[in-house]
Design an enzyme around this catalytic site. Structure first.
Site, short mmCIF file in Angstrom:
data_model
loop_
_atom_site.label_atom_id
_atom_site.label_comp_id
_atom_site.label_asym_id
_atom_site.label_seq_id
_atom_site.Cartn_x
_atom_site.Cartn_y
_atom_site.Cartn_z
N LYS A 179 -1.72 -8.02 -4.27
CA LYS A 179 -2.55 -6.80 -4.30
C LYS A 179 -1.62 -5.60 -4.17
O LYS A 179 -0.89 -5.49 -3.18
CB LYS A 179 -3.54 -6.82 -3.13
CG LYS A 179 -4.34 -5.55 -2.99
CD LYS A 179 -5.13 -5.56 -1.69
CE LYS A 179 -5.80 -4.22 -1.45
NZ LYS A 179 -6.23 -4.05 -0.07
N ASP A 201 -24.38 21.11 -25.29
CA ASP A 201 -25.13 21.93 -24.32
C ASP A 201 -26.05 22.90 -25.06
O ASP A 201 -27.23 23.04 -24.74
CB ASP A 201 -24.16 22.78 -23.48
CG ASP A 201 -23.56 21.99 -22.32
OD1 ASP A 201 -24.12 20.95 -21.96
OD2 ASP A 201 -22.52 22.43 -21.79
N LYS A 220 -13.94 22.60 -19.88
CA LYS A 220 -14.62 22.78 -21.17
C LYS A 220 -13.84 23.67 -22.14
O LYS A 220 -13.98 23.52 -23.35
CB LYS A 220 -16.02 23.37 -20.95
CG LYS A 220 -17.03 22.38 -20.41
CD LYS A 220 -18.42 22.98 -20.36
CE LYS A 220 -19.40 22.03 -19.71
NZ LYS A 220 -20.77 22.51 -19.67
N HIS A 272 0.85 -1.21 0.00
CA HIS A 272 0.00 0.00 0.00
C HIS A 272 0.87 1.23 0.00
O HIS A 272 1.84 1.32 0.76
CB HIS A 272 -0.89 0.03 1.25
CG HIS A 272 -1.83 -1.11 1.29
ND1 HIS A 272 -1.44 -2.35 1.75
CD2 HIS A 272 -3.10 -1.24 0.85
CE1 HIS A 272 -2.45 -3.18 1.61
NE2 HIS A 272 -3.46 -2.54 1.07
#
Ligand code: NAP
Length: 558
Positions: free
Chosen positions: A186, A379, A343, A161
């Site tokens: 893992k 949009d 955007k 981890h």
């Protein structure tokens, strides 16, 4: 810490205390055939079985036992018990022998993101004790795995981890983990960029694909977890990267690692069980994207149209936009929605764009096709469609019903630019205003429209009022950008805000007898247009409208 014991240790130093019969316990082989977790060559088909390990992390034994029983009733096959969350000394006798599902035992240290507060010595003793009860799995960190020898039927998940960054030497770490007698590996790490996440996933996929060619004990498969909000997409897509299983939590208040998903969402919303290597990937990029309704809408479209595709959230910062667009095809991404604040920033990375994108200066949809990145703005088309329909017209009419109508656009940000462009394009007489007068002036010059100061916006006397400010949006539901006293019954009122759908402006307009178009119409409309651009198929907005309205009501208890 005194572990409950009544025997001594064996030659491996393992306490022989808590051995219990598992006669009445459904073993992993019964519940989840081992062939699924580590498939033999003849049945190595990824993606045929749900494999989600649900983590239980609660402070008391009784809660843990009750939750475990409830998860079993829900049909969950594999559960991880996080013993480090227990406030009192863990009592293995109460938790493991009567387990109702296959179980992973984990006792996570604080340095690895866990809550274990006692000494390391006692943690190791607890792990040894737990193994004696023969849970199906035990999670052992790579650096301590040598101190806990394999025992009985319990399979070893050797874990690593890193809650801060990525491992410095991933191949070296993987080689080291292979030496620890793992059944599974893992690796949970924290990518900071999309490129880091991509390289990590590719490495894990390569190791899993290699292991598929090996037999039995040698076939050690790797679960790679990308922690953090950005990693959510990678968790959903883990099966696409050949991972044997993933982790989830059972409820939103039990999210114990950043980016962890709720079981119900993973299965219901993202249909994790259906994802395979052929699944087309779509998604939304933004920051934040946690509350976006786009995954709900697009995943439902895919389900209804029986398309093997999934739509996932990519929460990425400004620095990762270029990386994501460059690596999208490698990640299997065929199209993305773009939301705040990217955007505008995405435009410079497009290889082609709809003229409206250039005129508006914002792009909310990108399609990846034949090496091209093609930008659109759905949009504005959606909002204009809603407005023209409400006025009895149609966006495909050569002469628009909007021609020569007076429209006041409140707000000159992303939505304001799109709406003002659409209205000018359809020959309405547009006046723009914004609390930031320079922004409104700039937009009106760009479009050749009128401008009015925010303070005197009521002087315009428009036919159409268009709200593109966040005024009225949750939690400021008592705000309105346009007073009720200035509304007239012949007006059409459009509000881009969709949470709540019935803003104070919309309610006031309805009370005054105005026609209204809500932000939900725009939201559903832009998603339908996106779906068409993504898949070439037409989506119906009617069921989606209900779905979105219900979701908004649940989220905001309108
Ligand atoms: P934006 O780019 O931030 O633009 C909002 C504009 O309104 C900015 O110029 C902002 O000025 C101004 N403003 C903010 N607070 C104001 C206030 N109290 N009074 C007057 N003006 C104010 O945001 P956007 O992307 O255009 O979004 C605007 C709204 O439309 C949001 O509620 C968003 O959720 C909604 N929207 C809906 C859809 C849909 O599909 N229904 C799509 C896009 C957007 P400052 O920057 O100075 O604050």
């Amino acid at each position: 810490m005194a572990i409950k014991t009544n025997e001594t240790t064996d030659k491996h130093g393992i306490l022989k205390t808590c051995r219990r019969t598992t006669e009445n316990v459904d073993t992993l082989e019964n519940v989840v055939p081992y062939s699924i977790l580590c498939p033999p060559p003849e049945c190595r088909r990824i993606g045929t079985t749900i494999m989600i390990c649900v983590t239980i992390a609660c402070g008391t034994h009784s809660r843990m036992i009750a939750e475990h029983a409830r998860l079993a009733e829900e049909g969950i096959k594999l559960v991880e018990l996080r013993l480090d969350f227990l406030r009192r000394e863990p009592d293995i006798n109460r938790l493991i022998p009567p387990r109702p599902t296959a179980t992973v035992i984990t006792v996570r240290r604080q340095q690895d993101g866990g809550l274990w507060r006692d000494s390391e010595e006692n943690r190791l003793t607890l792990l040894r004790t737990a193994i004696l009860a023969e849970p199906e799995f035990v999670d052992l960190e790579v650096d301590i795995a040598d101190q806990i020898p394999p025992f009985g039927k319990t399979r070893r998940i050797i874990s690593y981890h890193n809650t801060e960054t990525m491992p410095e030497n991933l191949p070296g770490l993987h080689r080291e983990m292979l030496k620890k007698k793992p059944h599974f590996i893992k690796i949970a790490a924290t990518p900071k960029t999309v490129a880091e996440m991509y390289n990590f996933l590719k490495f894990i996929q390569q190791k899993n694909d290699e292991s598929q060619k090996l037999l039995g004990e040698k076939a050690i498969r790797v679960v790679g977890i990308c922690m953090g909000e950005m990693g959510k997409a990678a968790r959903i897509l883990s099966k696409r990267f050949s991972m044997p299983y993933t982790y989830a939590t059972f409820s939103e208040d039990r999210i114990i690692a950043p980016g962890m998903l709720v079981y119900e969402d993973l299965l219901g919303l993202y249909r994790y069980d259906q994802i395979n290597k052929e699944t087309a990937v779509y998604g939304i990029i933004g920051n934040p994207v946690g509350h976006s309704l786009s995954p709900l809408v697009h995943n439902r479209f895919f389900l209804e149209h029986k398309i093997n595709a999934v739509y996932v959230p990519f929460q990425i910062g400004d620095a990762s936009v270029a990386d994501l667009l460059r690596l999208a095809p490698e990640l299997g991404i065929q199209g993305i929605s773009v939301t705040i604040p990217h955007k505008v920033a995405v435009i410079e990375h497009l290889t082609k764009a709809d003229p409206a994108v250039e005129r508006i200066g914002a792009c909310n949809t990108i399609v990846f096709r034949n090496g091209e990145r093609i930008g659109y703005n759905t949009d504005y088309i959606a909002a204009m469609g809603g407005i023209e329909h409400a006025l009895g017209g149609n966006p495909s009419d050569e002469e628009s019903v909007l021609k020569n109508m007076k429209a006041l656009v409140l707000g000159a940000g992303g939505a304001g630019k799109a709406l003002a462009y659409g209205l000018v394009h359809r020959e309405a007489m547009v006046t723009v205003t914004d609390v930031d007068s320079e922004r409104a002036l700039e937009l009106s010059k760009h479009l050749g429209s009128e401008y009015v100061k925010w303070e005197i916006r009521e002087s315009v006397k428009p036919d159409i009022v268009v709200n593109c400010t966040p005024l009225g949006m949750h939690p400021n539901v008592n705000e309105t950008p346009y007073p009720k006293s200035s509304l007239r019954s012949k007006m059409l009122v459009f509000d881009a805000v969709y949470n709540p759908e019935h803003t104070l402006l919309i309610k006031s307009a309805q009370e005054k007898g105005c026609r209204v178009v809500t932000g939900v119409e725009m939201f559903v409309g832009q998603a339908c247009y996106q779906f068409k651009l993504f898949t070439g198929q037409r989506a119906s907005g009617s069921t989606m409208r209900m779905l979105v309205k219900e979701a908004i009501m649940r989220m905001y208890r309108e």
